[in-house]
Design a protein around this motif. Structure first.
Motif, PDB file in Angstrom:
ATOM      1  N   VAL A   1       7.423  48.194 -13.592  1.00 39.71           N
ATOM      2  CA  VAL A   1       8.319  48.733 -14.619  1.00 39.71           C
ATOM      3  C   VAL A   1       8.718  47.629 -15.596  1.00 39.71           C
ATOM      4  CG1 VAL A   1      10.592  49.758 -15.064  1.00 39.71           C
ATOM      5  CG2 VAL A   1       9.144  50.701 -13.270  1.00 39.71           C
ATOM      6  N   ALA A   2       9.078  46.469 -15.077  1.00 41.57           N
ATOM      7  CA  ALA A   2       9.461  45.363 -15.963  1.00 41.57           C
ATOM      8  C   ALA A   2       8.295  44.936 -16.853  1.00 41.57           C
ATOM      9  CB  ALA A   2       9.963  44.179 -15.145  1.00 41.57           C
ATOM     10  N   LEU A   3       7.103  44.892 -16.283  1.00 38.79           N
ATOM     11  CA  LEU A   3       5.912  44.509 -17.034  1.00 38.79           C
ATOM     12  C   LEU A   3       5.582  45.524 -18.122  1.00 38.79           C
ATOM     13  CD1 LEU A   3       3.546  42.402 -17.062  1.00 38.79           C
ATOM     14  CD2 LEU A   3       2.316  44.000 -15.591  1.00 38.79           C
ATOM     15  N   LEU A   4       5.652  46.816 -17.789  1.00 34.83           N
ATOM     16  CA  LEU A   4       5.283  47.865 -18.739  1.00 34.83           C
ATOM     17  C   LEU A   4       6.411  48.250 -19.696  1.00 34.83           C
ATOM     18  CD1 LEU A   4       3.261  50.198 -16.324  1.00 34.83           C
ATOM     19  CD2 LEU A   4       2.347  48.634 -18.056  1.00 34.83           C
ATOM     20  N   ALA A   5       7.656  47.909 -19.354  1.00 33.49           N
ATOM     21  CA  ALA A   5       8.800  48.291 -20.193  1.00 33.49           C
ATOM     22  C   ALA A   5       8.742  47.659 -21.580  1.00 33.49           C
ATOM     23  CB  ALA A   5      10.111  47.916 -19.499  1.00 33.49           C
ATOM     24  N   VAL A   6       8.080  46.523 -21.700  1.00 32.08           N
ATOM     25  CA  VAL A   6       7.998  45.834 -23.002  1.00 32.08           C
ATOM     26  C   VAL A   6       6.846  46.361 -23.860  1.00 32.08           C
ATOM     27  CG1 VAL A   6       9.103  43.753 -22.118  1.00 32.08           C
ATOM     28  CG2 VAL A   6       6.604  43.941 -22.053  1.00 32.08           C
ATOM     29  N   THR A   7       6.083  47.316 -23.331  1.00 30.93           N
ATOM     30  CA  THR A   7       4.994  47.929 -24.092  1.00 30.93           C
ATOM     31  C   THR A   7       5.553  49.125 -24.870  1.00 30.93           C
ATOM     32  OG1 THR A   7       4.328  49.515 -22.387  1.00 30.93           O
ATOM     33  CG2 THR A   7       3.397  47.270 -22.224  1.00 30.93           C
ATOM     34  N   PRO A   8       4.744  49.734 -25.706  1.00 33.19           N
ATOM     35  CA  PRO A   8       5.226  50.897 -26.466  1.00 33.19           C
ATOM     36  C   PRO A   8       5.698  52.078 -25.604  1.00 33.19           C
ATOM     37  CG  PRO A   8       3.242  50.027 -27.478  1.00 33.19           C
ATOM     38  CD  PRO A   8       3.429  49.284 -26.183  1.00 33.19           C
TER      39      PRO A   8
ATOM     40  N   ASN B   1       1.568  56.295  -1.388  1.00 34.19           N
ATOM     41  CA  ASN B   1       2.588  56.663  -0.408  1.00 34.19           C
ATOM     42  C   ASN B   1       2.204  57.879   0.428  1.00 34.19           C
ATOM     43  OD1 ASN B   1       4.345  54.577  -0.969  1.00 34.19           O
ATOM     44  ND2 ASN B   1       5.609  55.780  -2.350  1.00 34.19           N
ATOM     45  N   PHE B   2       1.560  58.874  -0.168  1.00 38.30           N
ATOM     46  CA  PHE B   2       1.177  60.055   0.602  1.00 38.30           C
ATOM     47  C   PHE B   2       0.337  59.655   1.810  1.00 38.30           C
ATOM     48  CE2 PHE B   2      -1.825  63.356   1.793  1.00 38.30           C
ATOM     49  CZ  PHE B   2      -0.951  64.370   2.134  1.00 38.30           C
TER      50      PHE B   2
ATOM     51  N   VAL C   1      11.089  54.188 -19.663  1.00 40.23           N
ATOM     52  CA  VAL C   1      10.890  55.516 -19.065  1.00 40.23           C
ATOM     53  C   VAL C   1       9.406  55.739 -18.796  1.00 40.23           C
ATOM     54  CG1 VAL C   1      11.102  58.005 -19.417  1.00 40.23           C
ATOM     55  CG2 VAL C   1      12.980  56.508 -20.085  1.00 40.23           C
ATOM     56  N   GLY C   2       8.567  55.442 -19.755  1.00 44.22           N
ATOM     57  CA  GLY C   2       7.125  55.573 -19.555  1.00 44.22           C
ATOM     58  C   GLY C   2       6.638  54.668 -18.437  1.00 44.22           C
ATOM     59  N   ALA C   3       7.201  53.471 -18.382  1.00 44.22           N
ATOM     60  CA  ALA C   3       6.844  52.528 -17.315  1.00 44.22           C
ATOM     61  C   ALA C   3       7.192  53.093 -15.950  1.00 44.22           C
ATOM     62  CB  ALA C   3       7.553  51.199 -17.540  1.00 44.22           C
ATOM     63  N   LYS C   4       8.350  53.721 -15.860  1.00 44.10           N
ATOM     64  CA  LYS C   4       8.783  54.315 -14.596  1.00 44.10           C
ATOM     65  C   LYS C   4       7.870  55.479 -14.214  1.00 44.10           C
ATOM     66  CE  LYS C   4      11.517  55.038 -11.100  1.00 44.10           C
ATOM     67  NZ  LYS C   4      11.504  54.168  -9.937  1.00 44.10           N
ATOM     68  N   VAL C   5       7.467  56.286 -15.174  1.00 43.54           N
ATOM     69  CA  VAL C   5       6.585  57.415 -14.899  1.00 43.54           C
ATOM     70  C   VAL C   5       5.220  56.927 -14.407  1.00 43.54           C
ATOM     71  CG1 VAL C   5       5.336  59.365 -15.955  1.00 43.54           C
ATOM     72  CG2 VAL C   5       7.765  58.998 -16.474  1.00 43.54           C
ATOM     73  N   VAL C   6       4.643  55.958 -15.083  1.00 38.52           N
ATOM     74  CA  VAL C   6       3.338  55.414 -14.685  1.00 38.52           C
ATOM     75  C   VAL C   6       3.428  54.802 -13.289  1.00 38.52           C
ATOM     76  CG1 VAL C   6       1.636  53.587 -15.182  1.00 38.52           C
ATOM     77  CG2 VAL C   6       2.496  55.050 -17.029  1.00 38.52           C
ATOM     78  N   THR C   7       4.448  54.019 -13.054  1.00 38.68           N
ATOM     79  CA  THR C   7       4.615  53.370 -11.760  1.00 38.68           C
ATOM     80  C   THR C   7       4.793  54.399 -10.650  1.00 38.68           C
ATOM     81  OG1 THR C   7       5.583  51.432 -12.814  1.00 38.68           O
ATOM     82  CG2 THR C   7       6.034  51.723 -10.469  1.00 38.68           C
ATOM     83  N   THR C   8       5.545  55.437 -10.920  1.00 41.28           N
ATOM     84  CA  THR C   8       5.757  56.492  -9.925  1.00 41.28           C
ATOM     85  C   THR C   8       4.453  57.212  -9.605  1.00 41.28           C
ATOM     86  OG1 THR C   8       8.050  56.778 -10.588  1.00 41.28           O
ATOM     87  CG2 THR C   8       7.025  58.616  -9.413  1.00 41.28           C
TER      88      THR C   8
ATOM     89  N   ALA D   1      13.170  63.409  -5.511  1.00 37.79           N
ATOM     90  CA  ALA D   1      13.558  62.005  -5.350  1.00 37.79           C
ATOM     91  C   ALA D   1      13.365  61.242  -6.656  1.00 37.79           C
ATOM     92  CB  ALA D   1      12.740  61.352  -4.230  1.00 37.79           C
ATOM     93  N   PHE D   2      12.313  61.573  -7.389  1.00 32.88           N
ATOM     94  CA  PHE D   2      12.073  60.946  -8.686  1.00 32.88           C
ATOM     95  C   PHE D   2      13.220  61.234  -9.647  1.00 32.88           C
ATOM     96  CE2 PHE D   2      10.434  61.241 -13.054  1.00 32.88           C
ATOM     97  CZ  PHE D   2      10.066  59.922 -13.244  1.00 32.88           C
ATOM     98  N   VAL D   3      13.693  62.484  -9.664  1.00 33.31           N
ATOM     99  CA  VAL D   3      14.804  62.849 -10.542  1.00 33.31           C
ATOM    100  C   VAL D   3      16.058  62.049 -10.180  1.00 33.31           C
ATOM    101  CG1 VAL D   3      16.365  64.738 -11.201  1.00 33.31           C
ATOM    102  CG2 VAL D   3      13.896  65.134 -11.096  1.00 33.31           C
ATOM    103  N   VAL D   4      16.334  61.934  -8.886  1.00 34.33           N
ATOM    104  CA  VAL D   4      17.484  61.145  -8.430  1.00 34.33           C
ATOM    105  C   VAL D   4      17.315  59.686  -8.848  1.00 34.33           C
ATOM    106  CG1 VAL D   4      18.655  60.242  -6.368  1.00 34.33           C
ATOM    107  CG2 VAL D   4      18.087  62.682  -6.523  1.00 34.33           C
ATOM    108  N   ASP D   5      16.144  59.124  -8.580  1.00 34.55           N
ATOM    109  CA  ASP D   5      15.869  57.725  -8.886  1.00 34.55           C
ATOM    110  C   ASP D   5      15.937  57.457 -10.395  1.00 34.55           C
ATOM    111  OD1 ASP D   5      15.079  55.058  -8.552  1.00 34.55           O
ATOM    112  OD2 ASP D   5      12.984  55.552  -8.180  1.00 34.55           O
ATOM    113  N   LEU D   6      15.299  58.304 -11.184  1.00 34.11           N
ATOM    114  CA  LEU D   6      15.303  58.119 -12.632  1.00 34.11           C
ATOM    115  C   LEU D   6      16.710  58.301 -13.208  1.00 34.11           C
ATOM    116  CD1 LEU D   6      13.629  57.525 -15.167  1.00 34.11           C
ATOM    117  CD2 LEU D   6      13.267  60.000 -15.375  1.00 34.11           C
ATOM    118  N   GLY D   7      17.458  59.253 -12.671  1.00 31.38           N
ATOM    119  CA  GLY D   7      18.836  59.454 -13.122  1.00 31.38           C
ATOM    120  C   GLY D   7      19.696  58.230 -12.860  1.00 31.38           C
ATOM    121  N   LEU D   8      19.541  57.648 -11.682  1.00 32.96           N
ATOM    122  CA  LEU D   8      20.288  56.428 -11.368  1.00 32.96           C
ATOM    123  C   LEU D   8      19.846  55.268 -12.256  1.00 32.96           C
ATOM    124  CD1 LEU D   8      20.352  56.668  -7.472  1.00 32.96           C
ATOM    125  CD2 LEU D   8      22.310  56.915  -9.024  1.00 32.96           C
ATOM    126  N   LEU D   9      18.548  55.166 -12.495  1.00 34.52           N
ATOM    127  CA  LEU D   9      18.032  54.122 -13.376  1.00 34.52           C
ATOM    128  C   LEU D   9      18.626  54.268 -14.778  1.00 34.52           C
ATOM    129  CD1 LEU D   9      16.180  51.797 -14.236  1.00 34.52           C
ATOM    130  CD2 LEU D   9      14.287  53.439 -14.320  1.00 34.52           C
TER     131      LEU D   9
END
Length: 163
Positions: free
Chosen positions: A112-119, A137-138, A123-130, A42-50
């Motif tokens: 993601v929006a908050l972390l996207a402006v960091t170094p 979620n589990f 993509v890193g923001a999406k990984v951390v958030t996920t 699901a992450f691959v699908v979500d990240l690909g769409l992003l």
């Protein structure tokens, strides 16, 4: 004739050995493994769409994140329902899943929006958030969204005596 033992091989016609399906099946019988496999896909699908929406179509990262997240909704619900081997009715599970998705949507878009402006960038923001949402979620899937209805759990417990 079975060889038994920890090797996991069985003797069949003429002494041929075949590997036991225990290893792979045991792996798939583990709820955490199923959850992570479904979540990973699901992450691959979500990240690909992003990436499609943000990089190719030029959408702002917060809109691209929200739309990609929502589009992966049906995919993830269906496969996680199977992964948790849920017996809960679709109506109840879907309502609970939708509530969780709404919470995750706000959390994911915001983080993601908050972390996207960091170094680490978007993509890193999406990984951390996920990673963060994966953990919570589990437990929410297991104990609330896809949990057996209480009436089923109550019927398996010891009967109570009236006073």
């Amino acid at each position: 004739m079975s060889a038994g033992g920890p090797g996991g091989a069985e003797r069949v016609h003429g002494g041929d050995a075949r590997p036991s399906p225990r290893g792979f099946r045991a792996l798939l019988d583990n709820g955490v493994v199923r959850y992570l496999l479904v979540g990973g896909s699901a992450f691959v699908v979500d990240l690909g769409l992003l990436a499609l929406f943000h990089e190719l179509l030029g959408w702002p990262v917060w809109i691209a994140t929200a739309v990609a997240f929502l589009l992966s909704f049906a995919y993830t619900y269906t496969l996680q329902r199977l992964a948790f081997r849920s017996e809960r009715t679709h109506g109840t599970a879907l309502v609970r899943y939708t509530i969780l998705v709404a919470v995750n949507l706000v959390a994911t878009s915001g983080l993601v929006a908050l972390l996207a402006v960091t170094p680490i960038g978007w993509v890193g923001a999406k990984v951390v958030t996920t990673a963060v949402t994966t953990v919570w979620n589990f437990f929410i899937y297991r104990y609330w969204v896809f949990a057996a209805p209480r009436s089923d759990a109550a019927s398996t417990s010891a009967p109570t005596q009236e006073v």
